[in-house]
Design an enzyme around this catalytic site. Sequence first.
Site, short mmCIF file in Angstrom:
data_model
loop_
_atom_site.label_atom_id
_atom_site.label_comp_id
_atom_site.label_asym_id
_atom_site.label_seq_id
_atom_site.Cartn_x
_atom_site.Cartn_y
_atom_site.Cartn_z
N HIS A 1 -3.87 0.92 3.44
CA HIS A 1 -2.98 1.76 2.64
C HIS A 1 -1.73 2.06 3.46
O HIS A 1 -1.83 2.23 4.67
CB HIS A 1 -3.68 3.07 2.25
N ASP B 1 -9.28 1.78 -4.74
CA ASP B 1 -9.55 0.65 -5.64
C ASP B 1 -10.79 -0.13 -5.26
O ASP B 1 -11.26 -0.96 -6.03
CB ASP B 1 -8.35 -0.30 -5.67
N1 CMC Z 1 -6.31 -7.25 4.61
C1 CMC Z 1 -5.93 -7.83 5.77
N2 CMC Z 1 -4.94 -7.36 6.55
C2 CMC Z 1 -4.31 -6.24 6.15
C3 CMC Z 1 -4.65 -5.60 4.95
C4 CMC Z 1 -5.69 -6.14 4.16
N3 CMC Z 1 -6.06 -5.56 3.02
N4 CMC Z 1 -3.85 -4.53 4.77
C5 CMC Z 1 -3.03 -4.50 5.84
N5 CMC Z 1 -3.32 -5.53 6.69
C6 CMC Z 1 -2.70 -5.82 7.98
C7 CMC Z 1 -1.30 -6.37 7.85
O1 CMC Z 1 -1.30 -7.77 7.78
C8 CMC Z 1 -0.65 -5.87 9.10
O2 CMC Z 1 -1.08 -6.64 10.17
P1 CMC Z 1 -0.10 -6.91 11.45
O3 CMC Z 1 0.18 -5.56 12.05
O4 CMC Z 1 -0.87 -7.82 12.36
O5 CMC Z 1 1.13 -7.56 10.89
C9 CMC Z 1 -1.27 -4.47 9.30
O6 CMC Z 1 -2.55 -4.57 8.65
C10 CMC Z 1 -0.46 -3.35 8.69
O7 CMC Z 1 -0.30 -3.61 7.32
P2 CMC Z 1 1.05 -3.53 6.51
O8 CMC Z 1 1.22 -4.78 5.71
O9 CMC Z 1 2.19 -3.13 7.39
O10 CMC Z 1 0.70 -2.33 5.57
P3 CMC Z 1 1.52 -1.91 4.33
O11 CMC Z 1 1.64 -0.44 4.41
O12 CMC Z 1 2.78 -2.68 4.19
O13 CMC Z 1 0.57 -2.35 3.12
C11 CMC Z 1 -1.06 -2.31 1.45
C12 CMC Z 1 -0.29 -1.48 2.48
C13 CMC Z 1 -1.92 -1.37 0.59
C14 CMC Z 1 -0.07 -3.04 0.53
C15 CMC Z 1 -1.95 -3.33 2.20
O14 CMC Z 1 -2.87 -2.66 3.02
C16 CMC Z 1 -2.68 -4.28 1.24
O15 CMC Z 1 -2.09 -5.26 0.80
N6 CMC Z 1 -3.95 -3.96 0.90
C17 CMC Z 1 -4.67 -4.76 -0.09
C18 CMC Z 1 -4.23 -4.36 -1.49
C19 CMC Z 1 -4.76 -3.03 -1.92
O16 CMC Z 1 -5.96 -2.75 -1.77
N7 CMC Z 1 -3.90 -2.19 -2.50
C20 CMC Z 1 -4.30 -0.90 -3.08
C21 CMC Z 1 -3.65 0.24 -2.41
S1 CMC Z 1 -4.42 1.79 -2.89
C22 CMC Z 1 -4.01 1.96 -4.55
C23 CMC Z 1 -2.62 2.40 -4.71
O17 CMC Z 1 -2.31 3.54 -4.32
O18 CMC Z 1 -1.84 1.64 -5.31
#
Ligand code: CMC
Length: 432
Positions: free
Chosen positions: A308, A366
Site C-alpha cells: 500500500h 482487497d
Molecule cells: N508485489 C510485489 N512487489 C511490490 C508490491 C506487490 N504487491 N507492492 C509493492 N512492491 C514493491 C515495489 O516493486 C517496490 O520495490 P522496489 O523498492 O524494489 O522498487 C516497493 O515494493 C515499493 O513499492 P512502490 O511501487 O513504490 O509502492 P507504491 O506506493 O507505488 O504502490 C501499490 C502501492 C498498492 C500500488 C502496490 O503495492 C501494488 O501494486 N500492490 C498490488 C495492488 C493492490 O493490492 N492494490 C490495492 C491497494 S489497497 C486498495 C486501495 O486502497 O485501492
Amino acid sequence: MSDFESLNLTRNKNKIADLKILKGSLGPDVIDIRQLYNQTGLFTYDPSYGATSSCESSITFIDGDKGILLYRGYPIEQLAKNSTFLEVAYLLLNGELPNKENYKIFSHNIINHTMVNEQFLNFYQGFRRDAHPMAILCAATGAMSAFYNDSADINDPQQRIIASNRLIAKIPTLAAMAYKYSIGQPFIYPDNNLSYPENFLKMCFSVPTQKYKSQKILSDAIEKIFILHADHEQNASTSTVRLAGSSGANPFACISAGIASLWGPAHGGANEAVLNMLNEIQNSDNISKFLKKARDKDDPFRLFGFGHRVYKNYDPRATEMQKTCHEVLDLLGIKKNPLLSLAMKLEKIALEDEYFIERKLYPNVDFYSGIILQAIGFPTSMFTVLFAVARTVGWVAQWKEMIEDPNQRIGRPRQLYTGPKKRNYLKIEKRN
Ligand code: CMC
C-alpha cells in the site's frame, strides 16, 4: 490548521525563501509551498504526490506506519463493529455521528430515493450484454447528470445536498442493474422496507419467479465491507473526484471520474485481480513460483492484495476483513474453501519472505474482500463495483468539503518539462 514556525531555504548560502510550516490535528506537519515560486522561481517535483498534501481535510486520517485509520476521529475497528453504513455515511458527510432524530431523517432521505428514473432501463439496453459492470456503472453515474440536472448546480447548497443524497441512494440500484443486465435477468426494483445492504443484495440476487429470503449474515458482511471501504483520504480516485470537481464540474460527472480511477488494478480493481491471481496460482505448490515472479523487477506481475502506498504496517481494514471472511465462510458452511486456504498460505509465506519484509508489504483490504464476495455469490467482475458503491459516500463527502472550502481554486499541477526547446516550423519538403 495553524502555522507556528517557518522554514528558511538557502541556495549557495543565500536565503531564498521563508516558508510557513503548518500543523494539523494529527500527522506530520507540512511545508506551505504556495509562495515558493514567487520567492524563488522554483517549483517542487513530486510526480505521484507521495510527499504532497493536496488539500486540507477533516474527514479521514491514516497513520500508515502504525496501521491506524480514523473516520472523523473514530477508529475504523469501532465503526466496523458497532455502526451501520448509513450512520458512517452521515458521519463522513456531517462530521459527527447522528442523534436518533438526525439518523431517522438521513436514513429516510437515502432509503426513499433508491429508485432511478425509468428511462435508465432504456439507457442500459444500449450496452452489450458482456460489458464489464464497471464500464456500465461509470457511464450510468455520469449519465445521472442528464437525468437529474435539477441538482447539478454546485453553487446552490440545497442542490449539493440533493445530489449527494441521490448519488448515495441510487448507486446501489445502478450497480445491481449493471449486474442483472450482464447476466440477462430482469432488473429488480429497490425495496424501501429493507436496509441499505439488504436492499442491494435483493436487487442483485432476487428473481421475479421466487420469493427472496434475505440472510442476515450476508447483509451484515456487506454492511461491514461498505463501512471499511467508505473513505480512505486522498487516494487516486478521491483525488480524481476532487480534481474533476475543482473545475466546477457537476457532482455526477465527478463521481463517474472517480469510478474510472478506482477501476485500475493498482487501486479498487485489486480485489478482482486477487481472485484471478489465486485462481491462476491454483494450489500451494505454485506459490513459490508466483513469489519469484513478484520479486522479479523485469516481470510486471505483482502480488495483488499486498502493499500500500500509505500503510507500511498491517492495513487495519484487512484485519477486519479477515475476521468477516471466516465468519461468512463458516456461516455459509464453506468450511474448507480452497481459495481461502490458498490465500492464508500465500499470506503466511509472503509475510516471511525477505523481499516483502524489507519493503513492508502487508496484505491490504482487497486481499480478503474478494473471497467474501465470491462466497456471497458475486462474480469477480462485480467486486470493484461494490467498492465503488461504498466509496461513493467518501467521494461525495470529499467533494462537498472541497466545494465548501472558501480557498478552493481549480487544481492545476505544474511540471518539469524535458521536451525540445523552442524551435521553428519546417515545411514537410525540408524535413528528413
Ligand atoms: N508485489 C510485489 N512487489 C511490490 C508490491 C506487490 N504487491 N507492492 C509493492 N512492491 C514493491 C515495489 O516493486 C517496490 O520495490 P522496489 O523498492 O524494489 O522498487 C516497493 O515494493 C515499493 O513499492 P512502490 O511501487 O513504490 O509502492 P507504491 O506506493 O507505488 O504502490 C501499490 C502501492 C498498492 C500500488 C502496490 O503495492 C501494488 O501494486 N500492490 C498490488 C495492488 C493492490 O493490492 N492494490 C490495492 C491497494 S489497497 C486498495 C486501495 O486502497 O485501492
